[in-house]
Scaffold this motif. Sequence first.
Motif, PDB file in Angstrom:
ATOM      1  N   LEU A 253       0.847  -1.199   0.000  1.00 13.53           N
ATOM      2  CA  LEU A 253       0.000   0.000   0.000  1.00 13.53           C
ATOM      3  C   LEU A 253       0.884   1.252   0.000  1.00 13.53           C
ATOM      4  CD1 LEU A 253      -2.593  -1.085   2.730  1.00 13.53           C
ATOM      5  CD2 LEU A 253      -2.971  -1.005   0.265  1.00 13.53           C
ATOM      6  N   PRO A 254       0.344   2.370  -0.488  1.00 12.00           N
ATOM      7  CA  PRO A 254       1.139   3.607  -0.512  1.00 12.00           C
ATOM      8  C   PRO A 254       1.086   4.313   0.837  1.00 12.00           C
ATOM      9  CG  PRO A 254      -0.970   3.979  -1.554  1.00 12.00           C
ATOM     10  CD  PRO A 254      -0.968   2.549  -1.129  1.00 12.00           C
ATOM     11  N   LEU A 255       1.409   3.602   1.917  1.00 10.26           N
ATOM     12  CA  LEU A 255       1.243   4.183   3.251  1.00 10.26           C
ATOM     13  C   LEU A 255       2.545   4.217   4.016  1.00 10.26           C
ATOM     14  CD1 LEU A 255      -1.941   2.227   4.426  1.00 10.26           C
ATOM     15  CD2 LEU A 255      -1.858   4.552   3.521  1.00 10.26           C
ATOM     16  N   GLU A 256       2.648   5.188   4.917  1.00  7.90           N
ATOM     17  CA  GLU A 256       3.701   5.186   5.927  1.00  7.90           C
ATOM     18  C   GLU A 256       3.036   5.379   7.287  1.00  7.90           C
ATOM     19  OE1 GLU A 256       7.966   6.357   4.292  1.00  7.90           O
ATOM     20  OE2 GLU A 256       6.677   8.110   4.546  1.00  7.90           O
ATOM     21  N   SER A 257       3.419   4.533   8.241  1.00 14.67           N
ATOM     22  CA  SER A 257       2.811   4.578   9.569  1.00 14.67           C
ATOM     23  C   SER A 257       3.700   5.346  10.535  1.00 14.67           C
ATOM     24  CB  SER A 257       2.583   3.158  10.089  1.00 14.67           C
ATOM     25  OG  SER A 257       1.637   2.508   9.272  1.00 14.67           O
TER      26      SER A 257
END
Lengths: 417, 92
Positions: A253-257
């Motif tokens: 996914l294009p996510l950063e947590s």
Amino acid sequence: MKNKYSIFSLIKNAFSSHENWQRAWRDPEPKKEYDAIIVGGGGHGLATAYYLAKKHKMTNIAVVEKGWIGGGNTGRNTTIIRSNYLWDASAGLYDHALKIWEGLSQELNYNIMFSQRGVMNLAHNLQDVRDLKRRTHANRLNGIDAVWLNTDEVKKFCPIINTSPDIRYPVLGGTLQKRAGTARHDAVAWGYARGADQLGVDIIQNCEVKGIKRDGDQVIGIETSKGYIKSKKIGVVAAGHSSVIANMAGLKLPLESKPLQALVSEPVKPIIDTVVMSNAVHAYVSQSDKGELVIGAGTDSYVSYTQKGSHNIVEETLRAILELYPIFSRMKMLRQWGGIVDICPDASPIISKTQVKGLYFNCGWGTGGFKATPGSGDLFAHTIANDEPHKLNAAFNINRFVSGDLVDEHGAAAVAH
Amino acid sequence: MFIINCPYCGERDQTEFSSGGEAHIVRPKQPTELSDDEWAEFLFMRKNIKGIQFERWNHSHGCRKWFNVVRDTSNDKIHAVYKMGEKPPVNK
């Protein structure tokens, strides 16, 4: 609705010292198979289950939650609700949520303490003034209430703000959305859980997802700490841990947590009866019904799942708070905490089908998901039930990162989401 | 919040550094031949690992040099630091 809460049930239970209230939801063991499973028992997940059961008549469904419901970001946010977003797609999404908020306590028969006390966004430099005025116009064209306030009007609306022209970042004005406000975040999770449970949804707590089973490009079930559960429709609403679940299904996914922090002060008498946000200096504050100041800080700049957050972030926020509200200079902060937020490159969420059939993701809400809880649940339920997005979340599909059709709310919503 | 051992300056507080995100994402050699899917993969898709992550950091308030860090994102413990172009000291 069984066990309807009312003034009469309150009086009746008062006579037995409130010892005979029934549990608000069951604690079932998972069945072998469901028509749909929602992964994540936060506000968004529980709302999704509620609307799946209520509007789409899918009652053989379950919500699985690794901890307890509402124990993640639903219980960690600063409870702010607003819909004054710049772009049409976002305005449609967030105002859809706000309209549901307005009748939610009645619908759920659960007091979520929704309070339309207004949200004011401050401008501290010329660019802020231009951006916020532009946003005000955009909001009004979309039918969202918004007004521009000059410095004197800001002072009149919230008298404790320091509007001296001599401070480092003087207040040059602000926008006000009067329909915006706050709600009791735990009550939102509990209200939806109770509502979903009464419609037959199994809410399974302490049930961690360990794997997602696929048969080719069709999802067929989940491995959990309570065993294998079959389902051909799985909706993932796992906030900061969305990428972890996606990896189990072989997706990226294009996510950063990142950790996002908030803190509350000792409780004091009513002093601020609205929500004031300031993007430029990164400070936002409101007051809870208990009297605590609820203060939102920023995210750490690096990926982390630690649910802590750094001290320098808190320091920056409190520095800004003290300059804007000198009256708070002697207040003590009681608690500080962090939640892991999943941030999209365009600061807009993903409510979408994926390349795996039957696997849906509702994620990427970043620092501002709470305000969208009812709308997000409603639209995600629609997407899962029909295997097609609703027109309000069509723009928030995962393919926008391929097509380039981003919904860039970075400039519009900035840090104080 | 943690201490980073800059390979050029030594141990400094994390606030002196800027995170550059996931490391070892190679810029496509022939950008003109890339499909939209491949561009999306390069630009936006991230592993976003909970656990051992290879990442880039810049000592922005120090020597301003870039380098790589191996960090466990579940507890912020740093396992290794190595310079740009060097092989990761732990298996990737």
